[in-house]
Design an enzyme around this catalytic site. Structure first.
Site, PDB file in Angstrom:
ATOM      1  N   MET A  29     -20.231  34.745  12.595  1.00 58.12           N
ATOM      2  CA  MET A  29     -19.217  35.564  13.271  1.00 58.12           C
ATOM      3  C   MET A  29     -19.805  36.960  13.547  1.00 58.12           C
ATOM      4  O   MET A  29     -19.055  37.909  13.803  1.00 58.12           O
ATOM      5  CB  MET A  29     -17.955  35.661  12.425  1.00 58.12           C
ATOM      6  CG  MET A  29     -17.297  34.284  12.248  1.00 58.12           C
ATOM      7  SD  MET A  29     -15.525  34.338  11.961  1.00 58.12           S
ATOM      8  CE  MET A  29     -15.445  35.291  10.479  1.00 58.12           C
ATOM      9  N   GLY A  30     -21.137  37.078  13.483  1.00 53.24           N
ATOM     10  CA  GLY A  30     -21.775  38.343  13.826  1.00 53.24           C
ATOM     11  C   GLY A  30     -21.701  39.372  12.712  1.00 53.24           C
ATOM     12  O   GLY A  30     -21.407  39.056  11.566  1.00 53.24           O
ATOM     13  N   GLU A  70     -28.473  40.534   5.768  1.00 52.20           N
ATOM     14  CA  GLU A  70     -29.663  39.826   5.292  1.00 52.20           C
ATOM     15  C   GLU A  70     -29.341  38.351   4.956  1.00 52.20           C
ATOM     16  O   GLU A  70     -30.199  37.478   5.120  1.00 52.20           O
ATOM     17  CB  GLU A  70     -30.217  40.571   4.062  1.00 52.20           C
ATOM     18  CG  GLU A  70     -31.581  40.135   3.602  1.00 52.20           C
ATOM     19  CD  GLU A  70     -32.675  40.148   4.678  1.00 52.20           C
ATOM     20  OE1 GLU A  70     -32.639  40.999   5.575  1.00 52.20           O
ATOM     21  OE2 GLU A  70     -33.558  39.275   4.602  1.00 52.20           O
ATOM     22  N   GLY A  71     -28.115  38.092   4.529  1.00 51.24           N
ATOM     23  CA  GLY A  71     -27.737  36.706   4.226  1.00 51.24           C
ATOM     24  C   GLY A  71     -27.837  35.828   5.471  1.00 51.24           C
ATOM     25  O   GLY A  71     -28.405  34.726   5.430  1.00 51.24           O
ATOM     26  N   HIS A  72     -27.305  36.313   6.606  1.00 52.82           N
ATOM     27  CA  HIS A  72     -27.410  35.553   7.858  1.00 52.82           C
ATOM     28  C   HIS A  72     -28.887  35.386   8.251  1.00 52.82           C
ATOM     29  O   HIS A  72     -29.302  34.334   8.713  1.00 52.82           O
ATOM     30  CB  HIS A  72     -26.722  36.296   9.013  1.00 52.82           C
ATOM     31  CG  HIS A  72     -25.247  36.453   8.870  1.00 52.82           C
ATOM     32  ND1 HIS A  72     -24.652  37.673   8.662  1.00 52.82           N
ATOM     33  CD2 HIS A  72     -24.237  35.554   8.924  1.00 52.82           C
ATOM     34  CE1 HIS A  72     -23.341  37.528   8.599  1.00 52.82           C
ATOM     35  NE2 HIS A  72     -23.054  36.245   8.751  1.00 52.82           N
ATOM     36  N   LYS A 107     -22.347  30.786  -0.129  1.00 51.16           N
ATOM     37  CA  LYS A 107     -21.318  31.751  -0.542  1.00 51.16           C
ATOM     38  C   LYS A 107     -19.938  31.241  -0.150  1.00 51.16           C
ATOM     39  O   LYS A 107     -18.974  31.377  -0.889  1.00 51.16           O
ATOM     40  CB  LYS A 107     -21.559  33.121   0.088  1.00 51.16           C
ATOM     41  CG  LYS A 107     -20.793  34.193  -0.651  1.00 51.16           C
ATOM     42  CD  LYS A 107     -20.546  35.384   0.181  1.00 51.16           C
ATOM     43  CE  LYS A 107     -19.339  35.123   1.009  1.00 51.16           C
ATOM     44  NZ  LYS A 107     -18.898  36.137   1.886  1.00 51.16           N
TER      45      LYS A 107
HETATM   46  O1  PAF Z   1     -18.968  31.376   7.926  1.00 52.58           O
HETATM   47  C1  PAF Z   1     -18.671  31.870   9.035  1.00 52.58           C
HETATM   48  O2  PAF Z   1     -19.179  32.915   9.448  1.00 52.58           O
HETATM   49  C2  PAF Z   1     -17.624  31.175   9.899  1.00 52.58           C
HETATM   50  O3  PAF Z   1     -16.623  30.615   9.127  1.00 52.58           O
HETATM   51  C3  PAF Z   1     -18.226  30.133  10.854  1.00 52.58           C
HETATM   52  C4  PAF Z   1     -18.881  28.986  10.098  1.00 52.58           C
HETATM   53  C5  PAF Z   1     -19.264  30.806  11.752  1.00 52.58           C
HETATM   54  C6  PAF Z   1     -17.126  29.549  11.738  1.00 52.58           C
HETATM   55  O4  PAF Z   1     -16.484  30.517  12.475  1.00 52.58           O
END
Ligand code: PAF
Length: 282
Positions: free
Chosen positions: A30-31, A35-37, A149
């Site tokens: 979701m933007g 660092e986790g992403h 998480k």
């Molecule tokens: O974990 C997230 O950021 C959201 O729940 C996801 C998986 C991108 C769905 O909108």
């Protein structure tokens, strides 16, 4: 790096890759990347030839009184971070593109959504499962990476993929933490410096639970009480839930026979944070 905003454009892009029999990994987000992403993306890079990320603040997974309007957004920063980490293409649709006016189809995963966030955020997992199913159809990944998480979300997505016979391999990545133990989350930016300190009670409660299990405690009500007592020491903390569940069914368990998961959701001021960890009987 490409940024694609339409469903049609994204499908054409993915289809061309699939026609060449090359593999795609998708990291849905979701933007407001942290660092986790980026860790999920680094992992994704090793799993397929092409790495896609999606950035979409999905309105259907927010309840009416939740933080959809104030959810943090910074696409330019996210774009740079994706590029640095080796993302080939970002899918960045608008709400109207994903949910046009006559939109009326939703995915409901039953059972594993009964407790934890499924109980305290009604409709949340319906929104998550729906958007992830759509993202899988649009981006056509062979593999998708999700963080541990959001433990219940991971179980829900795995169940949906299994039940709906989707050809996507779901890969989990361990929770990435700040150096003091706080699980990384875009929502951490809401915390004041004082709340940021108090937010450490989530990890401390988990560590206390692990310690008790390590000492031979198996009774989950005693473990939960110890965790709750610890959280109670933080003045701005209010507990949404502290639960110990079966890792597969996400049903609460009374005793830990082998493996269980402690999951908690705690509000620090008005910011709702979640965390979890495996509890393993020695
Ligand atoms: O974990 C997230 O950021 C959201 O729940 C996801 C998986 C991108 C769905 O909108």
């Amino acid at each position: 790096m490409d940024v694609i905003t339409t469903v049609r454009g994204m499908k054409e892009y993915a289809r061309a890759i699939k026609d060449r029999r090359e593999t795609i990994c998708l990291v849905p987000t979701m933007g407001y990347l942290h660092e986790g992403h980026l860790e999920l993306m680094r992992k994704g890079r090793t799993l397929a030839r092409h790495l896609f990320a999606s950035i979409f603040v999905n309105p259907t997974q927010f309840g009416p009184s939740e933080d959809l309007a104030r959810y943090p957004r910074d696409f330019e920063r996210d774009r740079r971070l994706c590029e640095d980490v080796g993302v080939e293409c970002i899918f960045y649709p608008s709400v109207e593109e994903m949910y046009p006016a006559s939109y009326s189809t939703y995915v409901d995963v039953e059972g594993v959504t009964r407790h934890l966030c499924g109980a305290s955020r009604p409709g949340h997992f319906r929104g998550v499962a729906t958007v992830v199913a759509k993202l899988f159809n649009i981006c056509m990944p062979d593999v998708a990476v999700f963080g541990e998480k959001d433990y219940q979300q991971l179980v829900v997505i795995r169940r949906m993929v299994r039940d709906l016979d989707m050809d996507v391999q779901v890969v989990a990545h361990p929770t990435v933490r700040e150096s003091d133990g706080l699980a990384m989350s875009s929502r951490n930016t809401y915390l004041t410096p004082q709340q940021r300190m108090e937010a450490l009670v989530l990890k401390k409660a988990i560590d206390r639970a692990k310690e008790l299990v390590g000492q031979g405690e198996r009774d989950t009500s005693r473990i939960k009480k110890a965790a709750l007592d610890l959280i109670g020491e933080a003045p701005s903390a209010s507990v949404d839930y502290v639960e110990i569940v079966d890792p597969d069914t996400v049903e609460p368990v009374g005793t830990i026979d082998d493996r269980a998961v402690i999951a908690l959701a705690v509000r620090i001021g008005s910011t709702r944070l979640i965390d979890n960890a495996e509890l393993k009987a020695p």
